[in-house]
Design a protein around this motif. Structure first.
Motif, PDB file in Angstrom:
ATOM      1  N   GLY A 100       0.807  -1.212   0.000  1.00 26.88           N
ATOM      2  CA  GLY A 100       0.000   0.000   0.000  1.00 26.88           C
ATOM      3  C   GLY A 100       0.836   1.257   0.000  1.00 26.88           C
ATOM      4  O   GLY A 100       0.589   2.193  -0.774  1.00 26.88           O
ATOM      5  N   CYS A 101       1.842   1.291   0.860  1.00 24.06           N
ATOM      6  CA  CYS A 101       2.659   2.500   1.009  1.00 24.06           C
ATOM      7  C   CYS A 101       3.879   2.523   0.099  1.00 24.06           C
ATOM      8  O   CYS A 101       4.332   3.599  -0.294  1.00 24.06           O
ATOM      9  N   HIS A 102       4.425   1.375  -0.222  1.00 25.00           N
ATOM     10  CA  HIS A 102       5.643   1.332  -1.041  1.00 25.00           C
ATOM     11  C   HIS A 102       5.316   1.205  -2.531  1.00 25.00           C
ATOM     12  O   HIS A 102       6.017   0.533  -3.285  1.00 25.00           O
ATOM     13  N   THR A 103       4.235   1.870  -2.943  1.00 27.02           N
ATOM     14  CA  THR A 103       3.826   1.956  -4.336  1.00 27.02           C
ATOM     15  C   THR A 103       3.359   3.391  -4.564  1.00 27.02           C
ATOM     16  O   THR A 103       2.560   3.907  -3.767  1.00 27.02           O
ATOM     17  N   ARG A 104       3.854   4.040  -5.594  1.00 24.24           N
ATOM     18  CA  ARG A 104       3.437   5.427  -5.847  1.00 24.24           C
ATOM     19  C   ARG A 104       1.959   5.439  -6.226  1.00 24.24           C
ATOM     20  O   ARG A 104       1.514   4.638  -7.058  1.00 24.24           O
ATOM     21  N   ARG A 105       1.203   6.351  -5.618  1.00 19.62           N
ATOM     22  CA  ARG A 105      -0.242   6.375  -5.810  1.00 19.62           C
ATOM     23  C   ARG A 105      -0.738   7.782  -6.111  1.00 19.62           C
ATOM     24  O   ARG A 105      -0.114   8.769  -5.715  1.00 19.62           O
ATOM     25  N   ASP A 106      -1.862   7.838  -6.791  1.00 18.70           N
ATOM     26  CA  ASP A 106      -2.512   9.113  -7.039  1.00 18.70           C
ATOM     27  C   ASP A 106      -2.933   9.698  -5.692  1.00 18.70           C
ATOM     28  O   ASP A 106      -3.598   9.021  -4.902  1.00 18.70           O
ATOM     29  N   PRO A 107      -2.560  10.951  -5.398  1.00 21.38           N
ATOM     30  CA  PRO A 107      -2.874  11.514  -4.081  1.00 21.38           C
ATOM     31  C   PRO A 107      -4.359  11.740  -3.831  1.00 21.38           C
ATOM     32  O   PRO A 107      -4.767  11.976  -2.694  1.00 21.38           O
ATOM     33  N   MET A 108      -5.173  11.659  -4.885  1.00 17.54           N
ATOM     34  CA  MET A 108      -6.606  11.869  -4.722  1.00 17.54           C
ATOM     35  C   MET A 108      -7.373  10.546  -4.667  1.00 17.54           C
ATOM     36  O   MET A 108      -8.210  10.340  -3.803  1.00 17.54           O
ATOM     37  N   THR A 109      -7.065   9.653  -5.596  1.00 21.00           N
ATOM     38  CA  THR A 109      -7.824   8.400  -5.692  1.00 21.00           C
ATOM     39  C   THR A 109      -7.118   7.222  -5.028  1.00 21.00           C
ATOM     40  O   THR A 109      -7.730   6.191  -4.786  1.00 21.00           O
ATOM     41  N   PHE A 110      -5.803   7.356  -4.790  1.00 24.92           N
ATOM     42  CA  PHE A 110      -4.961   6.307  -4.206  1.00 24.92           C
ATOM     43  C   PHE A 110      -4.772   5.112  -5.143  1.00 24.92           C
ATOM     44  O   PHE A 110      -4.317   4.052  -4.720  1.00 24.92           O
ATOM     45  N   GLU A 111      -5.090   5.296  -6.407  1.00 26.90           N
ATOM     46  CA  GLU A 111      -4.825   4.252  -7.390  1.00 26.90           C
ATOM     47  C   GLU A 111      -3.325   4.175  -7.662  1.00 26.90           C
ATOM     48  O   GLU A 111      -2.624   5.195  -7.660  1.00 26.90           O
ATOM     49  N   ALA A 112      -2.798   2.976  -7.919  1.00 26.01           N
ATOM     50  CA  ALA A 112      -1.371   2.781  -8.148  1.00 26.01           C
ATOM     51  C   ALA A 112      -0.930   3.459  -9.444  1.00 26.01           C
ATOM     52  O   ALA A 112      -1.608   3.364 -10.472  1.00 26.01           O
ATOM     53  N   LEU A 113       0.230   4.111  -9.383  1.00 23.99           N
ATOM     54  CA  LEU A 113       0.795   4.786 -10.546  1.00 23.99           C
ATOM     55  C   LEU A 113       2.157   4.224 -10.930  1.00 23.99           C
ATOM     56  O   LEU A 113       2.769   4.700 -11.886  1.00 23.99           O
ATOM     57  N   SER A 114       2.643   3.258 -10.199  1.00 20.74           N
ATOM     58  CA  SER A 114       3.961   2.690 -10.480  1.00 20.74           C
ATOM     59  C   SER A 114       3.935   1.205 -10.134  1.00 20.74           C
ATOM     60  O   SER A 114       2.996   0.725  -9.487  1.00 20.74           O
ATOM     61  N   PRO A 115       4.953   0.454 -10.525  1.00 21.32           N
ATOM     62  CA  PRO A 115       5.008  -0.961 -10.156  1.00 21.32           C
ATOM     63  C   PRO A 115       4.976  -1.142  -8.637  1.00 21.32           C
ATOM     64  O   PRO A 115       5.509  -0.311  -7.886  1.00 21.32           O
ATOM     65  N   GLU A 116       4.359  -2.210  -8.211  1.00 18.36           N
ATOM     66  CA  GLU A 116       4.244  -2.474  -6.775  1.00 18.36           C
ATOM     67  C   GLU A 116       5.611  -2.532  -6.106  1.00 18.36           C
ATOM     68  O   GLU A 116       6.573  -3.043  -6.680  1.00 18.36           O
ATOM     69  N   TYR A 117       5.666  -1.995  -4.910  1.00 21.73           N
ATOM     70  CA  TYR A 117       6.841  -2.025  -4.027  1.00 21.73           C
ATOM     71  C   TYR A 117       8.001  -1.156  -4.523  1.00 21.73           C
ATOM     72  O   TYR A 117       9.064  -1.145  -3.899  1.00 21.73           O
ATOM     73  N   SER A 118       7.811  -0.419  -5.627  1.00 11.96           N
ATOM     74  CA  SER A 118       8.923   0.380  -6.156  1.00 11.96           C
ATOM     75  C   SER A 118       9.018   1.757  -5.519  1.00 11.96           C
ATOM     76  O   SER A 118       9.879   2.558  -5.887  1.00 11.96           O
ATOM     77  N   GLY A 119       8.159   2.058  -4.552  1.00 12.46           N
ATOM     78  CA  GLY A 119       8.262   3.289  -3.794  1.00 12.46           C
ATOM     79  C   GLY A 119       7.778   4.522  -4.531  1.00 12.46           C
ATOM     80  O   GLY A 119       7.262   4.460  -5.644  1.00 12.46           O
ATOM     81  N   GLY A 120       7.943   5.662  -3.867  1.00 11.44           N
ATOM     82  CA  GLY A 120       7.577   6.936  -4.473  1.00 11.44           C
ATOM     83  C   GLY A 120       6.268   7.527  -3.997  1.00 11.44           C
ATOM     84  O   GLY A 120       5.891   8.620  -4.405  1.00 11.44           O
TER      85      GLY A 120
END
Length: 333
Positions: free
Chosen positions: A218-238
């Motif tokens: 959940g946290c170690h994946t870059r996410r949209d700050p509004m919807t929290f949908e993933a924006l990057s590969p899982e566990y890649s941070g950001g």
């Protein structure tokens, strides 16, 4: 003629905008008819002990369901802190959530709810009143039946504490996001196992913890700050965490500091690659919190068993390496 056309367009825009606003206001707190899981709590001491480990360890419920900044710090340090809720959880322009009281108080806590309502909350992210919660904060839908039973059984065994918690406050933007973003909708078709992978240093146990208990993904994946949908590969941070000024001031930190989750895939430049052995990995976790404003729940994670820490290390090192230099993990904008 042109004026009439422009007036017609303007009226049309007002009608569409009005319809949109009306739809949001009528739909943001939609009630979902989701069945209760067929699970039962128990008074078995072994099961309750398992639930206590999960709540105060990898599932880190004890760090969030507190009433004040002082309790947040105490819980992270491992002190016995009632899980009576009430602390604010700011979501930027979306609004502010207030953390529920998990003690079995019959007036203000979980004692008001049936076992089925609690199991449904964890399994489907549907609250006792039928509205949906934010799934990325409650990633327990595929937690094994036995662990779900253990957690709820432990919560039922706690001392009840009366503490009336404020209702969450949503801005219009927050209400709109709740309507359209899947992260604010129920998890309708979870696929949980009946039993959790045994507590052992295995990839299977590590993935189970990382996805459905500790929420590393959940946290170690870059996410949209509004919807929290993933924006990057899982566990890649950001994933960037906005400052929480009031809390930062309480702990004596700069109220303008942001935090960013590191890359924990096994790429040579990742944070995970710094730990050459599992012993180094475990030693870091046993240290607990070093960076005060880190959103990582270092306290509960520092109290995980050796087997669970080893399982996480093995699982993360089994992932496909992702190159993603997140630069500083604490920074100012």
């Amino acid at each position: 003629m042109i004026k009439k056309i422009l007036l017609g367009i303007l009226i049309g825009l007002f009608v569409v905008a009005g319809a949109f606003v009306t739809y949001i206001l009528l739909s943001w707190d939609k009630i979902y008819d989701v069945p209760y899981p067929d699970l039962q709590v128990t008074a078995d001491s072994t099961v309750i002990a398992r639930g206590k480990y999960l709540v105060h360890g990898p599932a880190h419920c004890s760090n969030c369901h507190v009433s004040s900044f002082a309790d947040m710090v105490s819980a992270d340090q491992g002190k016995v802190t009632p899980l009576k809720g009430g602390a604010p959880f700011p979501l930027g322009p979306l609004g502010t959530m207030y953390i529920p009281n998990l003690t079995p108080d019959s007036n203000t806590g979980t004692g008001r709810y049936t076992d089925g309502q609690l199991f449904r909350m964890m399994r489907h992210v549907v609250k006792p009143d039928g509205t949906a919660a934010l799934s990325v904060l409650m990633p327990f839908w595929n937690m094994a039946d036995e662990d779900l039973v253990a957690v709820v059984s432990y919560l039922r065994s706690m001392e009840p504490v009366e503490n009336q918690v404020k209702k969450s406050e949503w801005s219009f933007m927050g209400k709109a996001i709740r309507v359209f973003a899947s992260s604010f909708h129920p998890v309708e078709n979870p696929t949980p196992p009946s039993y959790a992978p045994p507590m052992a240093a295995t990839v299977e146990r590590g993935e189970y913890l990382a996805r459905y208990v500790a929420n590393c993904v959940g946290c170690h994946t870059r996410r949209d700050p509004m919807t929290f949908e993933a924006l990057s590969p899982e566990y890649s941070g950001g994933f960037e965490f906005e400052p929480f000024p009031e809390f930062h001031k309480y702990i004596g930190e700069d109220p303008e500091l942001w935090a960013r989750s590191p890359n924990i895939t096994p790429h040579p430049n990742s944070a995970l690659s710094k730990f050459k052995t599992v012993e180094e990995w475990k030693a870091r976790f046993r240290q607990g919190r070093i960076i005060k404003i880190s959103p990582m729940h270092w306290g509960p994670f520092s109290r995980m068993t050796d087997q669970d820490l080893e399982a996480l290390y093995i699982y993360l090192n089994s992932l496909e390496p992702v190159e993603n230099d997140v630069t500083e993990t604490v920074f100012k904008k």
